[in-house]
Scaffold this motif. Structure first.
Motif, PDB file in Angstrom:
ATOM      1  N   TYR A 253      55.101 -94.916 -14.114  1.00  0.00           N
ATOM      2  CA  TYR A 253      55.457 -93.700 -13.355  1.00  0.00           C
ATOM      3  C   TYR A 253      56.353 -93.992 -12.146  1.00  0.00           C
ATOM      4  O   TYR A 253      56.355 -93.250 -11.164  1.00  0.00           O
ATOM      5  CB  TYR A 253      54.191 -92.978 -12.886  1.00  0.00           C
ATOM      6  CG  TYR A 253      53.262 -92.598 -14.007  1.00  0.00           C
ATOM      7  CD1 TYR A 253      53.504 -91.474 -14.785  1.00  0.00           C
ATOM      8  CD2 TYR A 253      52.145 -93.380 -14.311  1.00  0.00           C
ATOM      9  CE1 TYR A 253      52.655 -91.131 -15.831  1.00  0.00           C
ATOM     10  CE2 TYR A 253      51.291 -93.035 -15.355  1.00  0.00           C
ATOM     11  CZ  TYR A 253      51.562 -91.913 -16.104  1.00  0.00           C
ATOM     12  OH  TYR A 253      50.717 -91.574 -17.144  1.00  0.00           O
ATOM     13  N   LYS A 254      57.136 -95.050 -12.228  1.00  0.00           N
ATOM     14  CA  LYS A 254      57.971 -95.409 -11.075  1.00  0.00           C
ATOM     15  C   LYS A 254      59.461 -95.466 -11.398  1.00  0.00           C
ATOM     16  O   LYS A 254      60.295 -95.257 -10.524  1.00  0.00           O
ATOM     17  CB  LYS A 254      57.518 -96.756 -10.505  1.00  0.00           C
ATOM     18  CG  LYS A 254      56.129 -96.698  -9.869  1.00  0.00           C
ATOM     19  CD  LYS A 254      55.733 -98.027  -9.262  1.00  0.00           C
ATOM     20  CE  LYS A 254      54.366 -97.921  -8.593  1.00  0.00           C
ATOM     21  NZ  LYS A 254      53.926 -99.204  -7.992  1.00  0.00           N
ATOM     22  N   LYS A 255      59.815 -95.733 -12.658  1.00  0.00           N
ATOM     23  CA  LYS A 255      61.223 -95.827 -13.028  1.00  0.00           C
ATOM     24  C   LYS A 255      61.703 -94.471 -13.549  1.00  0.00           C
ATOM     25  O   LYS A 255      61.074 -93.879 -14.419  1.00  0.00           O
ATOM     26  CB  LYS A 255      61.427 -96.908 -14.093  1.00  0.00           C
ATOM     27  CG  LYS A 255      62.880 -97.340 -14.255  1.00  0.00           C
ATOM     28  CD  LYS A 255      62.970 -98.587 -15.120  1.00  0.00           C
ATOM     29  CE  LYS A 255      64.422 -99.051 -15.231  1.00  0.00           C
ATOM     30  NZ  LYS A 255      64.536-100.272 -16.055  1.00  0.00           N
ATOM     31  N   LEU A 256      62.803 -93.980 -12.998  1.00  0.00           N
ATOM     32  CA  LEU A 256      63.290 -92.658 -13.351  1.00  0.00           C
ATOM     33  C   LEU A 256      63.717 -92.595 -14.818  1.00  0.00           C
ATOM     34  O   LEU A 256      64.344 -93.525 -15.329  1.00  0.00           O
ATOM     35  CB  LEU A 256      64.470 -92.273 -12.462  1.00  0.00           C
ATOM     36  CG  LEU A 256      64.181 -92.153 -10.962  1.00  0.00           C
ATOM     37  CD1 LEU A 256      65.455 -91.773 -10.219  1.00  0.00           C
ATOM     38  CD2 LEU A 256      63.094 -91.125 -10.688  1.00  0.00           C
ATOM     39  N   PRO A 257      63.379 -91.499 -15.503  1.00  0.00           N
ATOM     40  CA  PRO A 257      63.793 -91.354 -16.911  1.00  0.00           C
ATOM     41  C   PRO A 257      65.318 -91.382 -17.037  1.00  0.00           C
ATOM     42  O   PRO A 257      66.027 -90.843 -16.187  1.00  0.00           O
ATOM     43  CB  PRO A 257      63.233 -89.970 -17.294  1.00  0.00           C
ATOM     44  CG  PRO A 257      62.140 -89.710 -16.306  1.00  0.00           C
ATOM     45  CD  PRO A 257      62.572 -90.367 -15.041  1.00  0.00           C
TER      46      PRO A 257
ATOM     47  N   ASN B 254      64.164 -86.763  -5.642  1.00  0.00           N
ATOM     48  CA  ASN B 254      64.359 -87.087  -7.060  1.00  0.00           C
ATOM     49  C   ASN B 254      63.072 -86.852  -7.847  1.00  0.00           C
ATOM     50  O   ASN B 254      62.065 -86.378  -7.304  1.00  0.00           O
ATOM     51  CB  ASN B 254      64.869 -88.519  -7.231  1.00  0.00           C
ATOM     52  CG  ASN B 254      63.873 -89.564  -6.745  1.00  0.00           C
ATOM     53  OD1 ASN B 254      62.672 -89.328  -6.666  1.00  0.00           O
ATOM     54  ND2 ASN B 254      64.370 -90.747  -6.417  1.00  0.00           N
ATOM     55  N   PHE B 255      63.109 -87.188  -9.125  1.00  0.00           N
ATOM     56  CA  PHE B 255      61.980 -86.938 -10.018  1.00  0.00           C
ATOM     57  C   PHE B 255      60.709 -87.621  -9.505  1.00  0.00           C
ATOM     58  O   PHE B 255      59.627 -87.018  -9.500  1.00  0.00           O
ATOM     59  CB  PHE B 255      62.324 -87.454 -11.416  1.00  0.00           C
ATOM     60  CG  PHE B 255      61.342 -87.059 -12.485  1.00  0.00           C
ATOM     61  CD1 PHE B 255      61.559 -85.932 -13.256  1.00  0.00           C
ATOM     62  CD2 PHE B 255      60.209 -87.825 -12.726  1.00  0.00           C
ATOM     63  CE1 PHE B 255      60.654 -85.566 -14.255  1.00  0.00           C
ATOM     64  CE2 PHE B 255      59.302 -87.474 -13.705  1.00  0.00           C
ATOM     65  CZ  PHE B 255      59.519 -86.336 -14.476  1.00  0.00           C
ATOM     66  N   TYR B 256      60.831 -88.852  -9.061  1.00  0.00           N
ATOM     67  CA  TYR B 256      59.653 -89.588  -8.591  1.00  0.00           C
ATOM     68  C   TYR B 256      59.064 -88.928  -7.342  1.00  0.00           C
ATOM     69  O   TYR B 256      57.844 -88.832  -7.198  1.00  0.00           O
ATOM     70  CB  TYR B 256      60.026 -91.047  -8.293  1.00  0.00           C
ATOM     71  CG  TYR B 256      58.866 -91.853  -7.778  1.00  0.00           C
ATOM     72  CD1 TYR B 256      57.849 -92.275  -8.635  1.00  0.00           C
ATOM     73  CD2 TYR B 256      58.772 -92.181  -6.421  1.00  0.00           C
ATOM     74  CE1 TYR B 256      56.776 -93.005  -8.158  1.00  0.00           C
ATOM     75  CE2 TYR B 256      57.701 -92.912  -5.937  1.00  0.00           C
ATOM     76  CZ  TYR B 256      56.703 -93.320  -6.807  1.00  0.00           C
ATOM     77  OH  TYR B 256      55.636 -94.028  -6.332  1.00  0.00           O
TER      78      TYR B 256
ATOM     79  N   SER C 245      54.729 -80.797 -14.705  1.00  0.00           N
ATOM     80  CA  SER C 245      55.171 -79.906 -13.633  1.00  0.00           C
ATOM     81  C   SER C 245      56.507 -80.357 -13.058  1.00  0.00           C
ATOM     82  O   SER C 245      57.372 -79.528 -12.722  1.00  0.00           O
ATOM     83  CB  SER C 245      54.108 -79.854 -12.521  1.00  0.00           C
ATOM     84  OG  SER C 245      52.897 -79.304 -13.000  1.00  0.00           O
ATOM     85  N   THR C 246      56.697 -81.664 -12.938  1.00  0.00           N
ATOM     86  CA  THR C 246      57.953 -82.195 -12.415  1.00  0.00           C
ATOM     87  C   THR C 246      59.080 -81.986 -13.413  1.00  0.00           C
ATOM     88  O   THR C 246      60.218 -81.668 -13.033  1.00  0.00           O
ATOM     89  CB  THR C 246      57.801 -83.692 -12.090  1.00  0.00           C
ATOM     90  OG1 THR C 246      56.698 -83.878 -11.205  1.00  0.00           O
ATOM     91  CG2 THR C 246      59.061 -84.238 -11.422  1.00  0.00           C
ATOM     92  N   MET C 247      58.769 -82.141 -14.697  1.00  0.00           N
ATOM     93  CA  MET C 247      59.785 -81.925 -15.724  1.00  0.00           C
ATOM     94  C   MET C 247      60.303 -80.487 -15.690  1.00  0.00           C
ATOM     95  O   MET C 247      61.489 -80.237 -15.927  1.00  0.00           O
ATOM     96  CB  MET C 247      59.228 -82.260 -17.107  1.00  0.00           C
ATOM     97  CG  MET C 247      60.268 -82.135 -18.220  1.00  0.00           C
ATOM     98  SD  MET C 247      59.647 -82.649 -19.843  1.00  0.00           S
ATOM     99  CE  MET C 247      58.344 -81.464 -20.110  1.00  0.00           C
ATOM    100  N   ARG C 248      59.427 -79.514 -15.379  1.00  0.00           N
ATOM    101  CA  ARG C 248      59.857 -78.124 -15.271  1.00  0.00           C
ATOM    102  C   ARG C 248      60.965 -77.980 -14.230  1.00  0.00           C
ATOM    103  O   ARG C 248      61.874 -77.173 -14.381  1.00  0.00           O
ATOM    104  CB  ARG C 248      58.683 -77.225 -14.870  1.00  0.00           C
ATOM    105  CG  ARG C 248      57.647 -76.989 -15.937  1.00  0.00           C
ATOM    106  CD  ARG C 248      56.559 -76.069 -15.403  1.00  0.00           C
ATOM    107  NE  ARG C 248      57.059 -74.728 -15.157  1.00  0.00           N
ATOM    108  CZ  ARG C 248      56.748 -73.648 -15.866  1.00  0.00           C
ATOM    109  NH1 ARG C 248      55.920 -73.765 -16.893  1.00  0.00           N
ATOM    110  NH2 ARG C 248      57.244 -72.472 -15.574  1.00  0.00           N
TER     111      ARG C 248
END
Length: 432
Positions: free
Chosen positions: A49-53, A299-301, A320-323
């Motif tokens: 859960y630390k590296k951005l997609p 950012n996403f993280y 929720s973050t993906m939304r």
């Protein structure tokens, strides 16, 4: 030519143009076009859960290509727009609604074509708004609303929870309960379906004739009740009302401006039926805060961590973050549709208060005539008088009883004039 023939020709032209819009928008599926595949979440988990997609514009074109040619689709809407002006004239009320729909769908196509680029968020903000938008000069913003509600909810936390808040019902239980409840609300002719789905981000989502429930989850009685009201009474109800229109069939389809009205109407109906609850309100205001963070450069993280701090587990935090970032990139701006819920609620509540104050209370049920937009209600009122549109069949009882709505709004108009800060000082001894 007799007057009846003129009216008949007018209705036929409106219907034909309306059907062209309905047909043209059919392949445009916004949320489907913004989806990330399961591999993105797997990548995020594998990297703790630390590296951005790894999402960019190339990802969308390769993994989720559009099912239509953007240039041809925009030209199709331009052609419809030209036909509207040529056949209905420059100042036609119903024509202006359809022209705006054509413009919005063109902007939607532009937005989808801009997936994975900064332009995506710019167009999203144009269509759905920004967390920093004001409602009038000097008014607080949506982000101010989120801050106020978050601070207030933190003071009550679990003090109002009951057995109705315990998630003890499976997704299948929810399907069974909703099927029974909605069969009582809608007529037997509607053939409404409630079914399980593992292909949606939300817990529940309404389509044209069905409600999908996210499989593999547990729900509380309160959550199932909000599905009934939000997805059933409002989203399905307005779709069916729009589909029942004999002439203005475009009312069954909703461009982004109607999304704000639709989601706001669903939230206000939850509140008017006493179906909402603090956890639900917190989820909606967290979406405002998350969008605001992304608009300010998070950012996403960063947003993922925000949701973890709100008490969500890693899976819910990811979803929720993906939304927020769907359609964009993990370091880009947000998709701002999730502002529609709270923004629409505020706009509709104030419209209702002012409609009562100005003696226009009969316009309130028009909110349910289809996928409407607030600024079109005066035109829809005229179209109702002309017989171009028919009254909505499905209206929640809280809105069909105009006497009760009027009483609520009359008191609301007065309460708004009171200074809450002054009252807090006067009530200090009582509230200790």
């Amino acid at each position: 030519m007799a007057n009846g023939e003129i009216v008949g020709e007018y209705q036929q032209v409106v219907h034909e143009l309306s059907e062209r819009i309905v047909s043209a928008q059919k392949p445009i599926r916004i949320l489907d076009a913004l989806k990330w595949d399961a591999g993105v979440e797997k990548y995020f988990i594998q990297n703790k859960y630390k590296k951005l997609p790894p999402i960019d514009s190339e990802y969308y074109s390769q993994k989720n290509p559009l099912s239509f040619d953007p240039d041809k689709k925009i030209e199709e809407f331009h052609d419809i727009d030209r036909s509207i002006r040529r056949m209905l004239g420059q100042y036609s009320g119903v024509g202006s609604i359809m022209q705006r729909m054509c413009y919005e769908y063109c902007r939607v196509v532009d937005m989808l074509r801009a997936r994975g680029t900064p332009k995506f968020t710019e167009i999203s903000q144009e269509l759905y708004g920004s967390s920093q938008d004001a409602f009038h000069v000097g008014a607080p913003t949506l982000n101010d609303l989120a801050t106020l509600i978050t601070n207030t909810l933190s003071k009550i936390k679990d003090k109002v929870n009951t057995d109705a808040d315990i998630p003890r019902y499976t997704s299948q239980d929810a399907v069974n309960m909703l099927s029974e409840r909605l069969s009582n609300y809608f007529s037997d002719k509607e053939n409404i379906r409630v079914e399980l789905s593992d292909g949606i981000i939300a817990d529940a989502a309404a389509g044209a004739d069905r409600i999908k429930i996210h499989d593999g989850l547990k729900f509380s009685l309160r959550e199932i009740r909000t599905f009934e009201i939000h997805e059933g009474w409002v989203h399905l109800g307005t779709t069916l009302n729009g589909m029942a229109q004999p002439i203005c069939t475009f009312l069954s389809k909703g461009p982004p401006s109607s999304t704000v009205t639709q989601e706001g109407l669903a939230i206000i109906t939850e509140i008017f039926t006493f179906s909402s609850y603090p956890g639900r309100v917190r989820r909606l205001t967290n979406r405002i805060s998350a969008v605001n963070m992304a608009e300010e450069g998070a950012n996403f993280y960063d947003v993922f961590q925000f949701y973890r701090e709100q008490g969500l587990d890693e899976e819910d935090s990811y979803q929720s973050t993906m939304r927020v970032f769907r359609g964009s990139t993990p370091e880009g701006g947000p998709y701002t549709k999730d502002l529609s819920y709270s923004k629409g609620f505020i706009l509709i509540y104030n419209f209702m208060r002012l409609a009562v104050q100005r003696g226009l209370v009969k316009r309130i049920p028009l909110l349910f005539v289809g996928k409407t937009t607030l600024e079109d209600l005066h035109i829809l009122s005229d179209l109702m008088e002309e017989g171009i549109i028919t009254p909505p069949k499905y209206i929640p009882p809280q809105f069909s009883d105009l006497a009760a709505v009027s009483a609520w709004m009359v008191y609301s108009l007065f309460l708004n004039r009171l200074d809450l800060r002054r009252l807090a000082l006067d009530f200090k001894g009582i509230l200790q």
